[in-house]
Scaffold this active site. Structure first.
Site, PDB file in Angstrom:
ATOM      1  N   CYS A   1      36.447  -0.269  -7.767  1.00  0.00           N
ATOM      2  CA  CYS A   1      36.031   0.804  -8.676  1.00  0.00           C
ATOM      3  C   CYS A   1      37.283   1.436  -9.257  1.00  0.00           C
ATOM      4  CB  CYS A   1      35.162   1.838  -7.958  1.00  0.00           C
ATOM      5  SG  CYS A   1      36.049   2.854  -6.756  1.00  0.00           S
TER       6      CYS A   1
ATOM      7  N   HIS B   1      35.115  12.243  -7.095  1.00  0.00           N
ATOM      8  CA  HIS B   1      36.372  11.954  -6.419  1.00  0.00           C
ATOM      9  C   HIS B   1      37.430  11.560  -7.440  1.00  0.00           C
ATOM     10  CE1 HIS B   1      34.214   8.105  -6.739  1.00  0.00           C
ATOM     11  NE2 HIS B   1      35.404   7.543  -6.858  1.00  0.00           N
TER      12      HIS B   1
END
Length: 757
Positions: A266, A65
């Site tokens: 993250c 991603h």
């Protein structure tokens, strides 16, 4: 957003055997649907995210991603591989692969939906249903939430997450955003947690994304009349919109349950952040622990209520980015790990924080990875060399804007007022509105003031990178002392490292609870500034000042072959990683020489050589795509058009998409051209007072015509080498369009083409 994934974006027979090939196959489907505009650029962004941390998860899941400027709308592509693809998970290859693409400027509602999917991946029934699904339309419906896995109560899915996001933010804790260097705005996309009332504890919200938002758990609210923890409303939702993970039996227990607050984050903030939150909350319910999570994702974050934090018995940080406003959690038993640990072993983390609380440990272990702004980026095994580089780059990154603004102002001052402008009186004493000389003097003096901050800012933010905000005061003080004793940039580097080390040492001492409140505002600044000042004035200041003078004398004495060799070396460094650490070292070396009121001729030659070499890679890629477009993909040819402007503006990063797609051909070619340009610039004696600007500051360059010749020579050499090397490979075929039933056509050559740097 019900079309965020459609059947055209599903491949149930994904045949890729590497993660790069899998990403390319799914990305090509996005391109065919008009969701991605630049395949090579998007794959480079995916590869850059993958390089930060593997995206494989236990249980056979891969979630490559990224956020990318090449994405037109939030999009999911799903692939199912019979053989499995290695995404770096500990338990082996992934058979369920989700490529998540978010636009660089995605709004909060979009990011909430992506976060909802990330949470749903922790649902075993959901993943089992995807492994058993027989057609692409049904798979897309499962992911959207239009269909529900067998045996699971239907809920809102991603569309429900969207509705929740649109319903407005959860109530905030009342704190305002924008405090300190790590500011984050309030998350306006916090989705309320789906909580059933009047039902048995343990029934959870289901369907893809049923738990979206910042910190929601989907757990059942306590029954009527049950006691609730401090800061938690009777329906089980904390004031920031996060529901505590809690088993129903604990609500009726006379004994107060153990309470934990957690923070997850993250690098991109759209997948691992929310998966770790979901995993921790599920483990909290299993362990009869009240657990509330603050997800610091791409959509910002909603601060936990201070009352919830104060009532907590322990803290878990599962993060790959610095925890924002970390001081809120100080003084509690703390477990500090990477975000993947929060996904893969949440029960162990809860057990560890309970053990620390039982032993009375009220701070993270000394050896734990730091939570300072640049001390870590997700790897708990980083060596001191890597940390030192990050600390230094922290100072440089904050210093560069001062260099650019001050340098350009000084250069404009010379251009308007002439080369005697540095001898002009202060504009506070003499300024005539109608005289160009006065305006030149004004610009020059403003630039000089900006330059006066360079060394203090460098030292202050090196210390900040090491020790967070407590390091700022001694760092700035040490940097100012460096200027006072003429120790220059070398003194600033030393002062910053010393200040950060002193503060870190002070923070290791255990202090009484009554003194903790004044430590960061009185005790630490007082003691650390005194120590740094003593060391800089009395111990190391004079030797560093001597080294600075020796370096200056050496630069002033560079002539002939030595100057040419230095120009070539700096050119190689500028083109090696195109904006990375090596590039920044060369650029900082050059700007350090001109960051004085009267830089030497050698320093201005070095600055000119560095800027010229940095312009070569993007200009060369632009020229190569023009003269031999057949060697490049359509997306690369489009990137080539933008590279003309980026290269002319001295933005080396304009060549990154080309280097990411074909590093073995592009980077060596760029280094050869950059070295030639740097060497020629030095040999021609071109000088530059401005630290940035590209061709737009050519009038401020000494020997401008020969300077442009040096740039043109390097561009031509790099272009020729790239065309030659790519020509040996052959033409690059365009990716075939994919239809609703046809799989993406990937040629063997495309599969072999690397997408990582």
């Amino acid at each position: 957003m019900s079309d965020m994934i459609t059947a055209d974006l599903v491949d149930l027979d994904l045949s890729a055997d590497t993660k790069e090939a899998a990403a390319r196959a799914l990305a090509e489907r996005m391109v065919a649907q008009g969701r991605v505009t630049d395949l090579a650029g998007f794959l480079a962004d995916v590869a850059a995210r993958e390089a930060q941390m593997p995206t494989g998860l236990d249980g056979g899941i891969g979630i490559p991603h990224c956020r990318s400027a090449h994405v037109t709308e939030p999009t999911l592509a799903f692939g199912r591989s019979a053989a499995g693809v290695d995404f770096g998970a500990a338990d082996g290859p992934a058979d369920l692969i989700f490529l998540i693409a978010a636009p660089a400027g995605a709004d909060d509602a979009h990011l909430t939906i992506l976060a909802a999917l990330a949470r749903q991946l922790m649902n075993a029934k959901f993943t089992s249903a995807l492994r058993a699904v027989a057609d692409a339309e049904t798979a897309a419906a499962l992911i959207r939430g239009d269909e529900t896995p067998s045996g699971q109560q239907a809920t809102t899915g991603t569309d429900g997450a969207r509705n929740a996001a649109e319903s407005g933010p959860a109530a905030s804790s009342g704190e305002s955003a924008g405090e300190g260097p790590g500011d984050a705005r309030e998350d306006t996309a916090a989705a309320p947690v789906a909580a059933s009332t009047g039902t048995a504890a343990g029934s959870t919200a289901s369907g893809p994304g049923g738990t979206g938002g910042t910190g929601g758990t989907g757990s059942t609210a306590p029954g009527a009349g049950a006691s609730t923890p401090d800061g938690v409303t009777p329906d089980g939702v904390t004031p920031d919109g996060a529901a505590p993970a809690r088993v129903g039996s604990a609500a009726h227990s006379a004994e107060r349950p153990f309470r934990v607050v957690a923070v997850t984050s993250c690098p991109t903030g759209i997948a691992h952040t929310y998966m770790a939150a979901e995993s921790l909350q599920n483990a909290g319910r299993d362990a009869d622990v009240e657990l509330v999570v603050e997800t610091q994702g791409s959509a910002g974050f909603t601060r936990l209520d201070p009352a919830v934090i104060a009532a907590a018995d322990g803290v878990i940080f599962a993060h790959d980015l610095p925890v924002r406003e970390k001081d809120r959690f100080a003084g509690k038993p703390t477990v500090d790990v990477g975000v993947k640990a929060g996904i893969n072993r949440p029960a162990d983390l809860i057990a560890e924080v309970r053990e620390k609380a039982a032993r009375g440990e009220t701070s993270a272990p000394a050896a734990a990875p730091g939570g300072t702004p640049v001390e870590r980026a997700g790897d708990s095994t980083e060596g001191y060399g890597t940390k030192l580089r990050k600390w230094l780059m922290s100072g440089v990154s904050y210093m560069v804007p001062f260099v650019a603004a001050g340098g350009l102002l000084i250069a404009l001052g010379f251009a308007i007022g002439g080369y005697q402008v540095n001898k002009a009186p202060s504009v506070t004493d003499h300024f005539l509105w109608t005289q160009a000389d006065s305006w030149g003097a004004l610009l020059f003096q403003i630039g000089g003031v900006a330059f006066g901050f360079l060394v203090p800012v460098l030292a202050g933010y090196i210390a900040y990178g090491m020790a967070d905000r407590p390091g700022l005061v001694p760092g700035f003080v040490g940097g100012a002392i460096s200027l006072t004793i003429n120790a220059g940039f070398l003194g600033g580097l030393a002062a910053g490292l010393i200040a950060g080390g002193v503060v870190m040492a002070i923070q290791r001492f255990a202090v009484p609870a009554a003194l903790r409140g004044i430590m960061p505002v009185v005790v630490i600044p007082l003691i650390s500034s005194a120590i740094v000042g003593f060391l800089m004035f009395v111990v190391i200041g004079k030797p560093i000042a001597g080294a600075q003078r020796a370096l200056t004398d050496w630069l002033n004495g560079l002539t002939g072959t030595n100057a040419v060799l230095l120009g070539g070396l700096l050119g190689l460094m500028m083109c090696f990683d195109l904006g990375g650490p090596v590039n920044k070292v060369a650029y900082t070396f050059a700007t350090a020489g001109i960051a004085v009121a009267s830089p030497s001729d050698s320093a201005m030659k070095i600055m000119a050589a560095v800027m010229a070499a940095g312009m070569v890679p993007p200009l060369a890629m632009a020229l190569a795509t023009t003269v031999r477009g057949s060697l490049f993909t359509r997306a690369e040819r489009e990137n080539g058009k933008a590279a003309w402007v980026l290269g002319a503006s001295f933005i080396s990063e304009g060549a990154i998409p080309f280097a990411a797609a074909d590093p073995l051909r592009v980077i060596p070619s760029a280094m050869v051209g950059g070295a030639l340009t740097g060497a020629l610039s030095m040999s021609f004696g071109a000088t530059l007072r401005a630290p940035h600007g590209g061709v737009f500051v050519v009038p401020l360059i000494g020997n401008p015509l020969l300077y442009l010749v040096a740039i043109a020579a390097g561009v031509c050499v790099t272009t020729a080498l790239v065309v030659l090397l790519k020509g040996m490979r052959g033409q690059t075929p365009e990716p075939a369009a994919t239809g609703p039933t046809a799989g993406p056509a990937t040629t063997p050559e495309e599969t072999r083409q690397p997408v990582t740097t």
